[in-house]
Scaffold this active site. Structure first.
Site, PDB file in Angstrom:
ATOM      1  N   ASP A  23       8.326   9.537 -17.781  1.00 45.18           N
ATOM      2  CA  ASP A  23       8.700   9.149 -16.413  1.00 45.18           C
ATOM      3  C   ASP A  23       8.302   7.688 -16.257  1.00 45.18           C
ATOM      4  O   ASP A  23       7.126   7.364 -16.145  1.00 45.18           O
ATOM      5  CB  ASP A  23       7.962  10.042 -15.404  1.00 45.18           C
ATOM      6  CG  ASP A  23       8.192   9.606 -13.952  1.00 45.18           C
ATOM      7  OD1 ASP A  23       8.957   8.637 -13.724  1.00 45.18           O
ATOM      8  OD2 ASP A  23       7.607  10.238 -13.054  1.00 45.18           O
ATOM      9  N   LYS A  87      10.413  -1.868 -11.719  1.00 49.05           N
ATOM     10  CA  LYS A  87      11.583  -0.991 -11.766  1.00 49.05           C
ATOM     11  C   LYS A  87      12.611  -1.359 -10.689  1.00 49.05           C
ATOM     12  O   LYS A  87      13.810  -1.150 -10.863  1.00 49.05           O
ATOM     13  CB  LYS A  87      11.132   0.455 -11.590  1.00 49.05           C
ATOM     14  CG  LYS A  87      12.171   1.515 -11.863  1.00 49.05           C
ATOM     15  CD  LYS A  87      11.514   2.871 -11.771  1.00 49.05           C
ATOM     16  CE  LYS A  87      12.486   4.015 -11.956  1.00 49.05           C
ATOM     17  NZ  LYS A  87      11.768   5.294 -11.828  1.00 49.05           N
ATOM     18  N   GLU A 187      15.837  11.990 -12.529  1.00 52.21           N
ATOM     19  CA  GLU A 187      14.525  12.527 -12.187  1.00 52.21           C
ATOM     20  C   GLU A 187      14.583  13.902 -11.491  1.00 52.21           C
ATOM     21  O   GLU A 187      13.812  14.791 -11.851  1.00 52.21           O
ATOM     22  CB  GLU A 187      13.773  11.503 -11.340  1.00 52.21           C
ATOM     23  CG  GLU A 187      13.307  10.329 -12.207  1.00 52.21           C
ATOM     24  CD  GLU A 187      13.001   9.060 -11.423  1.00 52.21           C
ATOM     25  OE1 GLU A 187      12.929   9.118 -10.185  1.00 52.21           O
ATOM     26  OE2 GLU A 187      12.830   8.005 -12.061  1.00 52.21           O
ATOM     27  N   ASP A 211      12.338  13.950  -3.474  1.00 48.39           N
ATOM     28  CA  ASP A 211      11.468  13.082  -4.277  1.00 48.39           C
ATOM     29  C   ASP A 211      11.147  11.792  -3.526  1.00 48.39           C
ATOM     30  O   ASP A 211      11.985  10.893  -3.422  1.00 48.39           O
ATOM     31  CB  ASP A 211      12.160  12.775  -5.612  1.00 48.39           C
ATOM     32  CG  ASP A 211      11.300  11.879  -6.527  1.00 48.39           C
ATOM     33  OD1 ASP A 211      10.272  11.335  -6.066  1.00 48.39           O
ATOM     34  OD2 ASP A 211      11.679  11.736  -7.707  1.00 48.39           O
TER      35      ASP A 211
HETATM   36  P1  ADP Z   1       6.950   6.561  -8.511  1.00 53.08           P
HETATM   37  O1  ADP Z   1       7.823   7.713  -8.834  1.00 53.08           O
HETATM   38  O2  ADP Z   1       7.600   5.592  -7.583  1.00 53.08           O
HETATM   39  O3  ADP Z   1       6.349   5.889  -9.700  1.00 53.08           O
HETATM   40  P2  ADP Z   1       4.768   8.344  -7.774  1.00 53.08           P
HETATM   41  O4  ADP Z   1       5.468   9.650  -7.731  1.00 53.08           O
HETATM   42  O5  ADP Z   1       3.722   8.143  -8.790  1.00 53.08           O
HETATM   43  O6  ADP Z   1       5.749   7.124  -7.681  1.00 53.08           O
HETATM   44  O7  ADP Z   1       4.138   8.132  -6.324  1.00 53.08           O
HETATM   45  C1  ADP Z   1       3.456   6.977  -6.030  1.00 53.08           C
HETATM   46  C2  ADP Z   1       3.235   6.938  -4.566  1.00 53.08           C
HETATM   47  O8  ADP Z   1       2.504   8.082  -4.164  1.00 53.08           O
HETATM   48  C3  ADP Z   1       2.427   5.727  -4.181  1.00 53.08           C
HETATM   49  O9  ADP Z   1       3.024   5.101  -3.058  1.00 53.08           O
HETATM   50  C4  ADP Z   1       1.085   6.330  -3.844  1.00 53.08           C
HETATM   51  O10 ADP Z   1       0.420   5.564  -2.872  1.00 53.08           O
HETATM   52  C5  ADP Z   1       1.510   7.682  -3.299  1.00 53.08           C
HETATM   53  N1  ADP Z   1       0.419   8.632  -3.311  1.00 53.08           N
HETATM   54  C6  ADP Z   1      -0.309   9.066  -4.381  1.00 53.08           C
HETATM   55  N2  ADP Z   1      -1.247   9.922  -3.995  1.00 53.08           N
HETATM   56  C7  ADP Z   1      -1.105  10.057  -2.645  1.00 53.08           C
HETATM   57  C8  ADP Z   1      -1.792  10.799  -1.637  1.00 53.08           C
HETATM   58  N3  ADP Z   1      -2.824  11.571  -1.949  1.00 53.08           N
HETATM   59  N4  ADP Z   1      -1.377  10.686  -0.357  1.00 53.08           N
HETATM   60  C9  ADP Z   1      -0.348   9.902  -0.035  1.00 53.08           C
HETATM   61  N5  ADP Z   1       0.356   9.174  -0.927  1.00 53.08           N
HETATM   62  C10 ADP Z   1      -0.037   9.249  -2.208  1.00 53.08           C
HETATM   63 MG    MG Z   2       8.906   9.104  -9.542  1.00 57.27          MG
END
Ligand code: ADP
Ligand code: MG
Length: 615
Positions: A23, A87, A187, A211
């Protein structure tokens, strides 16, 4: 995957290579595999048990790179050397992102053309592809360290809304990192694979995948029936995610703090604290912190009010996705939560309320996509043959016609792989060329859509206007990458060429590729037709012979004799080097074998499904 095989001739052990699932996220990236012993997908973790690698690359003054958490720590101190959210820039021109350039603390270069954006760090310039490859290399190293074997094959996921240029850029980033990217998958499809929904025999389910990550929002409606996945519709916003929540909170505080935009380091600290507060509020009712020596605080209720408009936008998109799929809310059987931002209680509650049901959040929302990519990798490795994956095109694809109109060949949400063709003609007497401009988008005028490629079909022999027959064919392969070909049918100089998305190739290069193939066209045409017919025939022979060996018992004596007669005829035609004869004999062999092939495959499929779980 990771299977040990024995080479019968030498008796030596052959270690089959693991195919990993990756991912490559806007915010976080991670790598996963399906375990050989348990057949379960797992995320690969570092010594501290962390699977997520922040998608952040830092450059020191000697251009040495650091990736992940150590780089994230430098966001505040060295904002101009620390690249995040790359990205968002993948496969994009500066024009595409200029309105958002203020979002980046680093230097996104405007060279005032349609070319791809570059990022300047110190005296050096980097493409988003290079930057992403550093992240992928880090993941590759992690996997090799843990698995103690080399890792060169991967499945990489992309948001459903990624266009062809972005998918191609992702693939190139993989190649640059030393990875053979076997498949690019959406995804949401990966997430539903990770949950293994619809895995029971005879089960049929309609699933919504919600998502909300750091940078993108996707809502997808899928059906799963007897282990076959199909994406009915996708909707969303490539500029909506946790980053926006952080920004809203930062702006909220900055009304009091009055930190200047130009104070990049302080702005960055504001952003980091906002994210910390957001995560804290996912489990608590109040956040208190300090920025620039000043106290800041926010209650959960204030926070909810602040982000309500953002959450509302995602819910509206959910409604649109349902409409596209032609479904009512009551027809959705399961809802899957994906992305770290779905941990925000208001998000979860709003999605539950909209769909009127409980949602799937059992798996880590920021890991499910990688886990699903690993499941797909396992399927490609041949360890899981029961599943089929169908994806859809996120946007319509077409060409420019008279008056700058968009003529759609493949509408959005069409299944991929896909092929479509349409005939066009010349406007003027003696017109020797035709410009083919390929666009992606939903608007009626091409100027409002995104140009993917453009080339001239030249060498059309002189004839009156409207006589030429130019067939334009669009082919989208299983990775969602588009190939366009143009063929003038009437003149017999049938020619076609693959056109990659415009990214990386200039118009002149594309044109040259086309010209080159046309220049040699007339001489080559006969040989090529024969070669193609022979290749196809050979494939037909191989398939038939394999089939006869494998399913001998299922075929009647009569069918066998008939097949052998036609096999012989085809061999003879190939020896005679007669294109027409070969084609004719291939068709006859196909006609003879089709009835029993269909009969056998139907039975085999039933057997395969019997009492088996599909994941
Ligand atoms: P991406 O797919 O864009 O790489 P992720 O699925 O890893 O992202 O999600 C990242 C986002 O999730 C970030 O904006 C992060 O701040 C948020 N995030 C992670 N943990 C928490 C949480 N406990 N509460 C709220 N937001 C969260
Ligand atoms: Mg993602």
């Amino acid at each position: 995957m990771g299977k040990v095989a024995i080479n019968i001739a030498t008796g030596s052990l052959l270690q089959e290579e693991t195919i990993v699932g990756i991912d490559l996220g806007t915010t976080n990236s991670l790598i996963a595999i399906v375990k050989t012993d348990t057949h379960q997908p797992i995320a690969l973790r570092d010594i501290d048990g962390l699977a997520l690698v922040p998608s952040i690359v830092h450059f020191d003054e000697h251009a040495n790179t650091t990736v992940g958490n150590p780089a994230k720590e430098l966001l505040v101190a060295e904002p101009e050397r620390t690249i995040y959210s790359v990205k968002r820039l993948m496969g994009k021109s500066y024009k595409d992102v200029s309105k958002d350039a203020g979002f980046f603390s680093y230097n996104v270069i405007d060279d005032d053309t349609d070319a791809l954006v570059k990022i300047q760090v110190g005296q050096k310039f980097y493409s988003p592809i290079e930057l992403s490859s550093y992240i992928l290399k880090e993941l590759k190293h992690r996997a090799e360290h843990i698995l103690k074997t080399s890792v060169t094959k991967a499945v990489i996921t992309v948001p459903a809304y990624f266009n062809d240029a972005q998918r191609q850029a992702t693939r190139d980033a993989g190649r640059l990192a030393g990875l053979d990217v076997l498949r690019i998958i959406n995804e949401p499809t990966a997430a539903s694979l990770a949950y293994g929904l619809g895995a029971m025999k005879g089960e049929e389910k309609t699933i919504a995948v919600y998502d909300l990550g750091g940078g993108t929002f996707d809502i997808s409606i899928l059906t799963i029936s007897n282990g076959i996945f199909e994406v009915l519709s996708t909707n969303g916003d490539t500029y909506l995610g946790g980053d926006d929540i952080d920004r809203m909170l930062a702006q909220h505080w900055n009304k009091e703090l009055n930190i200047a935009d130009t104070d990049k380091s302080m702005m960055q600290q504001l952003r980091v604290t906002a994210e910390e507060a957001k995560k804290h509020l996912s489990a608590n009712d109040l956040f208190e912190g300090v920025i620039d020596g000043k106290k800041v605080s926010i209650t959960k209720q204030q926070f909810n009010e602040l982000i309500q408009p953002l959450v509302d936008r995602t819910i509206i998109a959910c409604g649109n996705a349902l409409k596209d799929a032609g479904l009512k809310i009551a027809q959705i059987d399961e809802v899957v939560m994906v992305g770290g931002s779905t941990r925000v209680p208001l998000v979860k509650e709003s999605v539950k309320r909209f769909f009127g049901r409980e949602v799937h959040d059992e798996l880590n929302p920021d890991e499910v996509v990688a886990l699903g990519a690993a499941v797909q990798a396992d399927i490609l490795a041949g360890n899981n043959t029961e599943m089929l994956l169908l994806d859809v095109t996120p946007l319509s694809l077409g060409i420019e016609t008279m008056g700058g109109l968009m003529d759609v060949l493949i509408p959005r949400n069409s299944k991929i792989p896909n092929k479509a063709g349409r005939q066009y003609t010349t406007q003027k007497d003696g017109q020797g060329g035709m410009r083919i401009s390929v666009f992606q988008g939903e608007r009626d005028l091409v100027q409002d859509n995104r140009k993917l490629a453009e080339f001239n079909l030249t060498g059309i022999p002189g004839m009156p206007a409207g006589m030429a027959k130019v067939e334009v064919t669009f082919l989208i392969d299983a990775d969602g990458i588009l190939k366009v070909s143009a063929t003038e049918l009437r003149s017999g100089v049938a020619q076609s060429i693959d056109v990659k998305p415009q990214y990386g190739l200039t118009d002149e290069e594309v044109e040259k590729m086309l010209l080159d193939s046309l220049t040699n066209a007339k001489d080559d045409i006969k040989t090529r037709a024969l070669v193609e017919a022979t290749t196809e025939a050979q494939q037909m022979i191989n398939t038939t012979e394999k089939f006869l060996t494998k399913y001998r018992k299922a075929i009647t004596e009569e069918e066998l004799i008939l097949t052998n007669t036609h096999l012989q005829k085809l061999h003879d035609a190939i020896s005679a080097k007669d294109k027409d004869k070969i084609q004719h004999a291939t068709e006859s062999l196909n006609d003879v074998s089709r009835p029993y092939a269909e009969r056998v495959m139907e039975g085999a499929l039933k057997d395969a499904m019997k009492g088996k779980k599909v994941i």
